[in-house]
Design a protein around this motif. Structure first.
Motif, mmCIF file in Angstrom:
data_model
loop_
_atom_site.group_PDB
_atom_site.id
_atom_site.type_symbol
_atom_site.label_atom_id
_atom_site.label_comp_id
_atom_site.label_asym_id
_atom_site.label_seq_id
_atom_site.Cartn_x
_atom_site.Cartn_y
_atom_site.Cartn_z
ATOM 1 N N PHE A 82 -24.264 8.997 6.495
ATOM 2 C CA PHE A 82 -23.022 9.246 5.754
ATOM 3 C C PHE A 82 -22.787 8.141 4.736
ATOM 4 N N ASN A 83 -23.272 8.350 3.526
ATOM 5 C CA ASN A 83 -23.000 7.479 2.382
ATOM 6 C C ASN A 83 -22.185 8.284 1.373
ATOM 7 N N LEU A 84 -20.872 8.088 1.361
ATOM 8 C CA LEU A 84 -19.985 8.789 0.430
ATOM 9 C C LEU A 84 -19.650 7.826 -0.708
ATOM 10 N N VAL A 85 -20.022 8.201 -1.927
ATOM 11 C CA VAL A 85 -19.845 7.278 -3.054
ATOM 12 C C VAL A 85 -19.322 8.024 -4.278
ATOM 13 N N ARG A 86 -18.402 7.381 -4.978
ATOM 14 C CA ARG A 86 -17.930 7.946 -6.243
ATOM 15 C C ARG A 86 -19.085 8.025 -7.224
ATOM 16 N N SER B 13 -16.095 -4.782 3.559
ATOM 17 C CA SER B 13 -14.904 -4.531 2.744
ATOM 18 C C SER B 13 -14.334 -5.800 2.121
ATOM 19 N N ASN B 14 -14.840 -6.963 2.552
ATOM 20 C CA ASN B 14 -14.356 -8.242 2.041
ATOM 21 C C ASN B 14 -15.118 -8.599 0.768
ATOM 22 N N PRO B 15 -14.454 -8.635 -0.386
ATOM 23 C CA PRO B 15 -15.173 -8.924 -1.636
ATOM 24 C C PRO B 15 -15.772 -10.331 -1.676
ATOM 25 N N LYS B 16 -15.281 -11.226 -0.831
ATOM 26 C CA LYS B 16 -15.795 -12.598 -0.809
ATOM 27 C C LYS B 16 -17.016 -12.733 0.098
ATOM 28 N N SER B 17 -17.293 -11.697 0.879
ATOM 29 C CA SER B 17 -18.427 -11.732 1.796
ATOM 30 C C SER B 17 -19.650 -11.093 1.145
ATOM 31 N N LYS B 18 -20.819 -11.615 1.494
ATOM 32 C CA LYS B 18 -22.064 -11.032 1.005
ATOM 33 C C LYS B 18 -22.492 -9.821 1.830
ATOM 34 N N ALA B 19 -21.789 -9.556 2.923
ATOM 35 C CA ALA B 19 -22.141 -8.446 3.800
ATOM 36 C C ALA B 19 -21.978 -7.111 3.074
ATOM 37 N N SER B 20 -22.927 -6.209 3.318
ATOM 38 C CA SER B 20 -22.861 -4.863 2.751
ATOM 39 C C SER B 20 -23.365 -3.889 3.805
ATOM 40 N N ILE B 21 -23.100 -2.612 3.577
ATOM 41 C CA ILE B 21 -23.509 -1.614 4.558
ATOM 42 C C ILE B 21 -23.872 -0.318 3.843
ATOM 43 N N GLY B 22 -24.869 0.338 4.376
ATOM 44 C CA GLY B 22 -25.246 1.670 3.919
ATOM 45 C C GLY B 22 -25.758 2.440 5.120
ATOM 46 N N ASN C 126 -7.277 4.767 -0.158
ATOM 47 C CA ASN C 126 -7.566 3.332 -0.220
ATOM 48 C C ASN C 126 -8.302 2.930 -1.496
ATOM 49 N N ARG C 127 -8.529 3.897 -2.363
ATOM 50 C CA ARG C 127 -9.141 3.657 -3.667
ATOM 51 C C ARG C 127 -10.453 2.869 -3.537
ATOM 52 N N ILE C 128 -11.305 3.360 -2.665
ATOM 53 C CA ILE C 128 -12.591 2.701 -2.480
ATOM 54 C C ILE C 128 -13.688 3.494 -3.193
ATOM 55 N N ASP C 129 -14.787 2.814 -3.439
ATOM 56 C CA ASP C 129 -15.886 3.420 -4.176
ATOM 57 C C ASP C 129 -16.980 3.959 -3.267
ATOM 58 N N HIS C 130 -17.098 3.380 -2.095
ATOM 59 C CA HIS C 130 -18.209 3.727 -1.200
ATOM 60 C C HIS C 130 -17.717 3.667 0.235
ATOM 61 N N LEU C 131 -17.832 4.784 0.945
ATOM 62 C CA LEU C 131 -17.425 4.845 2.345
ATOM 63 C C LEU C 131 -18.621 5.207 3.212
ATOM 64 N N CYS C 132 -18.891 4.352 4.179
ATOM 65 C CA CYS C 132 -19.928 4.636 5.170
ATOM 66 C C CYS C 132 -19.257 4.991 6.497
ATOM 67 N N ILE C 133 -19.891 5.869 7.227
ATOM 68 C CA ILE C 133 -19.400 6.199 8.557
ATOM 69 C C ILE C 133 -20.532 6.001 9.561
ATOM 70 N N GLY D 69 -19.925 -5.270 -7.405
ATOM 71 C CA GLY D 69 -18.508 -5.613 -7.342
ATOM 72 C C GLY D 69 -17.607 -4.443 -7.012
ATOM 73 N N LEU D 70 -18.183 -3.409 -6.419
ATOM 74 C CA LEU D 70 -17.416 -2.209 -6.091
ATOM 75 C C LEU D 70 -16.875 -2.285 -4.664
ATOM 76 N N LYS D 71 -15.898 -1.461 -4.376
ATOM 77 C CA LYS D 71 -15.167 -1.536 -3.102
ATOM 78 C C LYS D 71 -15.844 -0.660 -2.050
ATOM 79 N N GLN D 72 -16.112 -1.263 -0.911
ATOM 80 C CA GLN D 72 -16.895 -0.617 0.143
ATOM 81 C C GLN D 72 -16.173 -0.743 1.485
ATOM 82 N N HIS D 73 -16.135 0.351 2.257
ATOM 83 C CA HIS D 73 -15.519 0.339 3.586
ATOM 84 C C HIS D 73 -16.431 1.065 4.574
ATOM 85 N N VAL D 74 -16.143 0.873 5.863
ATOM 86 C CA VAL D 74 -16.895 1.565 6.909
ATOM 87 C C VAL D 74 -15.933 2.018 7.997
#
Length: 378
Positions: free
Chosen positions: A205-209, A192-201, A153-160, A240-245
């Motif tokens: 499990f913080n996996l980051v490039r 994961s929505n770039p238009k949302s201010k929501a973030s997660i850490g 999914n070419r993401i920069d940061h994956l939280c579980i 501005g990096l790509k984040q998923h959970v």
């Protein structure tokens, strides 16, 4: 009449919130349905430990037995005074991909864990960094599935989101309410929505490039944040990096605290920090918890008419449905504990703020940090 409108308002709020959580909870996919990585980029698993002899051995065993060929374990022993060092020595003799750095001094202006994690980054060269805790247990396929998802999914940061369990049934009931409040506040599905201010850490499990971590500013930007995991996620999203959970049930797990007292003491250390050390935010949060979480059902059942008691029963039904959702390790009847858990959360927030203000800062791993220092004023 005013009590009727309060009861109606509380009922509509609860029904709406539960539907909102259930719908959005489905947007977070489970880790177990993800395919393993076809290509295995290098990963450094960075673990900061301090006096972790109770849980360290079991957790490290799981990390050392991951089904992933291209990874290294970087352990930072942050001034431990118990048997942690001896446990680590047994592991370094058995596993060549595990290295230990013993930290003996803490530089000025750093929290111990944050400094240790940053040292882990400096002692690694891998393409991906996985920041995790010393009590987290991994399924053998967890890392492969996580990296596979991140690279595809070419993401920069994956939280579980880990499966959090406790030997205390009372604490398990508390964790359901805590998870509900956490997800309402941080809306992890929207990260994961770039238009949302929501973030997660997530500390577990913080996996980051590596490049993304450096672009976001590394732990140097959050030297004094007790909520370093949340702030790391916030930094990455702000860059501005790509984040998923993903949901890690069955693959990433830990016993966060052993009992309710440990839970209270643990949260009290950073609750005021999550509110950015703001008294107004803290008071506002406490009022909302009391009005909408702790008080409605008990007041409606004890003092309400049959109509208002019926509303309370409707709230309980929806709460019970939420408690059995896939994100939680709870049982339907844990919904009955929500009022008590709400009171406990309000107490934790109030006491955390009171203690921090009274002593002018916090004690963290035997070191004192003034409030001015934590706010970046000195």
């Amino acid at each position: 009449m005013a009590f009727f409108y309060y009861s109606l308002f509380a009922t509509l709020c609860w029904v709406g919130v539960i539907i909102y959580l259930l719908i959005n909870g489905r947007k977070m996919a489970p880790l177990d349905l993800q395919a393993a990585a076809e290509v295995e980029p290098s990963v450094a698993i960075i673990i900061a430990v301090r006096n972790e002899e109770a849980d360290l051995e079991k957790a490290l065993q799981s990390v050392c037995k991951l089904n992933y060929a291209n990874y290294r374990i970087v352990v930072l022993n942050d001034r431990s005074t118990d048997g942690t060092a001896a446990i680590l020595e047994t592991f370094t003799g058995k596993y060549q991909n595990l290295s230990v750095t013993h930290i003996t001094e803490l530089p000025y202006g750093w929290l111990g864990k944050n400094h240790a994690l940053y040292q882990g980054y400096l002692n690694s060269t891998e393409e991906w960094l996985l920041f995790t805790d010393a009590d987290v247990e991994f399924h053998p396929d967890a890392l492969s599935k996580a990296v596979g998802y991140a690279t595809r999914n070419r993401i920069d940061h994956l939280c579980i989101l880990p499966e959090v369990i406790s030997r205390s049934e009372m604490l398990n009931a508390m964790l359901g309410t805590f998870t509900m409040l956490f997800t309402l506040q941080f809306r992890p599905w929207a990260s994961s929505n770039p238009k949302s201010k929501a973030s997660i850490g997530i500390g577990a499990f913080n996996l980051v490039r590596r490049e993304a971590y450096e672009q976001a500013g590394t732990h140097q930007q959050i030297k004094l944040r007790p909520d370093d995991d949340l702030k790391l996620g916030q930094m990455i999203k702000a860059a501005g990096l790509k984040q998923h959970v993903l949901i890690g049930k069955g693959y990433i797990g830990l016993e966060w605290y052993h009992n309710v007292q440990q839970f209270v003491n643990g949260l009290m250390k950073n609750s005021f920090a999550v509110a950015d050390y703001s008294v107004l935010k803290t008071i506002g949060g406490i009022i909302l918890i009391l009005i909408l979480i702790a008080l409605p059902v008990p007041l409606m059942l004890l003092f309400g008419t049959k109509t208002e008691q019926g509303m309370a029963c409707l709230i309980l039904i929806f709460q019970s449905i939420y408690m059995t959702s896939p994100v939680l390790p709870n049982k339907w009847w844990h919904a009955l504990m929500i009022p008590f858990a709400g009171l406990l959360m309000a107490y934790i927030s109030a006491r955390s703020a009171f203690i921090t203000l009274k002593q002018g800062g916090i004690y963290w791993r035997d070191s004192f940090y003034s409030l001015d220092m934590l706010k970046g004023k000195v």
